[in-house]
Design a protein around this motif. Structure first.
Motif, PDB file in Angstrom:
ATOM      1  N   LEU A  90       0.824  -1.215   0.000  1.00  0.00           N
ATOM      2  CA  LEU A  90       0.000   0.000   0.000  1.00  0.00           C
ATOM      3  C   LEU A  90       0.856   1.263   0.000  1.00  0.00           C
ATOM      4  O   LEU A  90       0.537   2.245  -0.684  1.00  0.00           O
ATOM      5  CB  LEU A  90      -0.940  -0.008   1.205  1.00  0.00           C
ATOM      6  N   GLN A  98      -3.643   5.888  -4.598  1.00  0.00           N
ATOM      7  CA  GLN A  98      -4.016   5.969  -3.183  1.00  0.00           C
ATOM      8  C   GLN A  98      -5.241   6.852  -2.988  1.00  0.00           C
ATOM      9  O   GLN A  98      -6.081   6.586  -2.136  1.00  0.00           O
ATOM     10  CB  GLN A  98      -2.837   6.488  -2.358  1.00  0.00           C
ATOM     11  N   GLY A 101      -8.356   4.725  -4.288  1.00  0.00           N
ATOM     12  CA  GLY A 101      -8.743   3.667  -3.366  1.00  0.00           C
ATOM     13  C   GLY A 101      -8.442   2.277  -3.880  1.00  0.00           C
ATOM     14  O   GLY A 101      -8.042   2.072  -5.030  1.00  0.00           O
ATOM     15  N   VAL A 102      -8.643   1.300  -2.998  1.00  0.00           N
ATOM     16  CA  VAL A 102      -8.401  -0.111  -3.316  1.00  0.00           C
ATOM     17  C   VAL A 102      -9.629  -0.918  -2.929  1.00  0.00           C
ATOM     18  O   VAL A 102     -10.456  -0.492  -2.121  1.00  0.00           O
ATOM     19  CB  VAL A 102      -7.157  -0.657  -2.571  1.00  0.00           C
ATOM     20  N   VAL A 114      -5.542  -5.533   4.593  1.00  0.00           N
ATOM     21  CA  VAL A 114      -5.780  -4.416   3.672  1.00  0.00           C
ATOM     22  C   VAL A 114      -6.749  -3.426   4.291  1.00  0.00           C
ATOM     23  O   VAL A 114      -6.542  -2.202   4.238  1.00  0.00           O
ATOM     24  CB  VAL A 114      -6.320  -4.927   2.316  1.00  0.00           C
ATOM     25  N   ALA A 118      -5.003   0.170   4.984  1.00  0.00           N
ATOM     26  CA  ALA A 118      -5.487   1.193   4.058  1.00  0.00           C
ATOM     27  C   ALA A 118      -6.192   2.298   4.825  1.00  0.00           C
ATOM     28  O   ALA A 118      -6.012   3.488   4.542  1.00  0.00           O
ATOM     29  CB  ALA A 118      -6.428   0.564   3.032  1.00  0.00           C
ATOM     30  N   ILE A 123      -6.372   5.637   2.825  1.00  0.00           N
ATOM     31  CA  ILE A 123      -6.692   5.188   1.465  1.00  0.00           C
ATOM     32  C   ILE A 123      -8.104   4.618   1.488  1.00  0.00           C
ATOM     33  O   ILE A 123      -8.395   3.735   2.307  1.00  0.00           O
ATOM     34  CB  ILE A 123      -5.697   4.105   0.995  1.00  0.00           C
ATOM     35  N   VAL A 125     -10.971   2.196   1.140  1.00  0.00           N
ATOM     36  CA  VAL A 125     -10.864   0.748   0.999  1.00  0.00           C
ATOM     37  C   VAL A 125     -12.259   0.129   1.062  1.00  0.00           C
ATOM     38  O   VAL A 125     -13.077   0.480   1.911  1.00  0.00           O
ATOM     39  CB  VAL A 125      -9.940   0.145   2.079  1.00  0.00           C
TER      40      VAL A 125
END
Length: 438
Positions: A90, A98, A101-102, A114, A118, A123, A125
């Motif tokens: 990350l 970032q 987002g993830v 995660v 995150a 970030i 998530v």
């Protein structure tokens, strides 16, 4: 100063670039040569975000005839070693990604890591979980700070939905694979073990489908000392790694891929990079029975006050099962990588392990239905220092003569020898007593 690995040429041969499907929004763009300096860089970058877990001398050492040191990675915030790889992954993402987002799918230690890291890095998530996910896991993931979406009844449904959302909204879809960043983060365990335990002879890791920890740590350990034996342990129920090494490419054992007891240890997530690195640098891979894993969970709970899951206990299980006699008298580190065992499974595991360890047994016998007969049985149990866990009486469905009662007792003993002594004492007084075999 640039650190150059003595095994750099070996690592380069072991890690060719693996082409990825263009339709897959993953980390293939981050795949590259994994070197010792990559692992060192990962250790520096994540040092403030993960715990430097202790690697402590174990009380189990005398029992198994070697100096055992337990690397307690289950003490990470989310209870798993996966945090190391996830955090490095990350923090290495471009700023633009970032901000977007993830997104991850499935109920796994990777997803939990995660979700937590995150959120800590601010970030955005998203975690997609199937409707069959245990509510406690959903709650935990939300408490870590992720936006949890329940979708579909199977893991495949969740993954498909996560990929669609990633494509539509610009999220990066993350799944556990053998990118160099992820492997480098996991490899920091090898660095710490080498630093914490001098004069090591061997290090034991969980293997199976998720061999990133084994592969990454082997790269670090073999660079620092090529003479340290690196050993992987997987389950006999699905020896995925051994089969894959024999075949020369990743294989999948669908029969046990969704077994809830094994959790992350049962899936196929490693790629050709991890597999080839394992084949080059790992000295031995052994398989253990489910019974050995259960007893290992019990040993860690009793001797170390550590509550771990199957993935966390499987390394010690190789010693419990006597699979590594060559390590007698040597200094051995065992990585306890995960402690996310659900409560209902913990109860079942402990109960079953006590039975397998000959410390809980059950017998039945027929007594005359007269006052004082059961009290005489209890006197024998008290004299033999057996603890009564349960006692049942059956009168209506007894097949022997009238006015008798069938008594079934479940008792706890100290060990196998104590169980044998109790059995002899009962058979001397009640020759027809029947013991329930485990």
């Amino acid at each position: 100063m640039k650190i150059v690995s003595r095994n750099e040429e070996l690592l380069r041969d072991a890690l060719p670039r693996i082409p990825q499907s263009s339709s897959r929004s993953s980390l293939s763009s981050y795949n590259k040569l994994i070197r010792f300096e990559d692992i060192s860089a990962a250790a520096f970058k994540i040092q403030c975000g993960v715990q430097k877990t202790p690697c402590m001398y174990s009380r189990l050492s005398k029992q198994y005839g070697m100096d055992i040191y337990l690397k307690k990675e289950f003490l990470q915030y989310t209870g798993s070693v996966k945090e190391r790889g996830v955090l490095y992954l990350l923090t290495s993402l471009p700023q633009d990604q970032q901000r977007k987002g993830v997104i991850v799918a499935l109920d796994s230690n990777f997803s939990m890591a995660v979700a937590y890291h995150a959120s800590e890095l601010r970030i955005p998530v998203f975690v997609i979980m199937s409707t069959s996910t245990p509510p406690a896991r959903v709650k935990m993931c939300r408490e870590y700070g992720a936006m949890v979406i329940s979708y579909g009844t199977t893991a495949k449904d969740s993954q498909t939905h996560a990929r669609r959302l990633a494509q539509e909204n610009g999220y990066l879809y993350l799944e556990e694979e053998d990118s160099a960043l992820y492997l480098s983060g996991l490899g920091t365990v090898g660095l710490e073990v080498y630093e914490q335990v001098p004069k090591l002879d061997a290090v034991i890791f969980p293997a199976g489908g998720h061999c990133g920890l084994l592969a990454g740590s082997a790269a670090a350990l073999k660079h620092l000392n090529p003479h340290i034996s690196v050993i992987g342990v997987e389950s006999e129920s699905f020896p995925v790694l051994q089969q894959s090494l024999k075949a020369g490419h990743p294989t999948e054992d669908q029969a046990c891929s969704n077994h809830h007891f094994y959790g992350d240890a049962s899936g196929l997530c490693f790629g050709s990079n991890s597999l080839q690195l394992t084949g080059k640098l790992v000295d031995k891979v052994v398989a253990v029975r489910e019974e050995d894993i259960l007893i290992s969970i019990l040993r860690l709970l009793e001797y170390e006050r550590a509550t771990v899951d199957a993935e966390g206990a499987i390394g010690l299980a190789a010693l419990v099962a006597g699979k590594l006699p060559e390590l007698k008298g040597k200094r051995v580190a065992v990585v306890i990588c995960s402690g996310n065992l659900e409560l209902h499974l913990l109860q079942q595991c402990v109960a079953r392990a006590l039975t397998l360890d000959n410390r809980v047994c059950r017998f039945s016998l027929v007594l005359s239905d007269c006052p004082g007969d059961i009290s005489k049985l209890l006197e024998i149990l008290a004299r033999e220092e057996a603890r009564v866990l349960d006692i049942k009486q059956e009168r209506a469905f007894v097949t022997s003569e009238l006015f008798t009662v069938e008594v079934t007792c479940t008792v706890e003993t100290r060990d196998k020898i104590h169980t044998a002594q109790l059995r002899n004492a009962l058979l001397e007084r009640y020759p027809t007593a029947a013991w329930t075999e485990r």
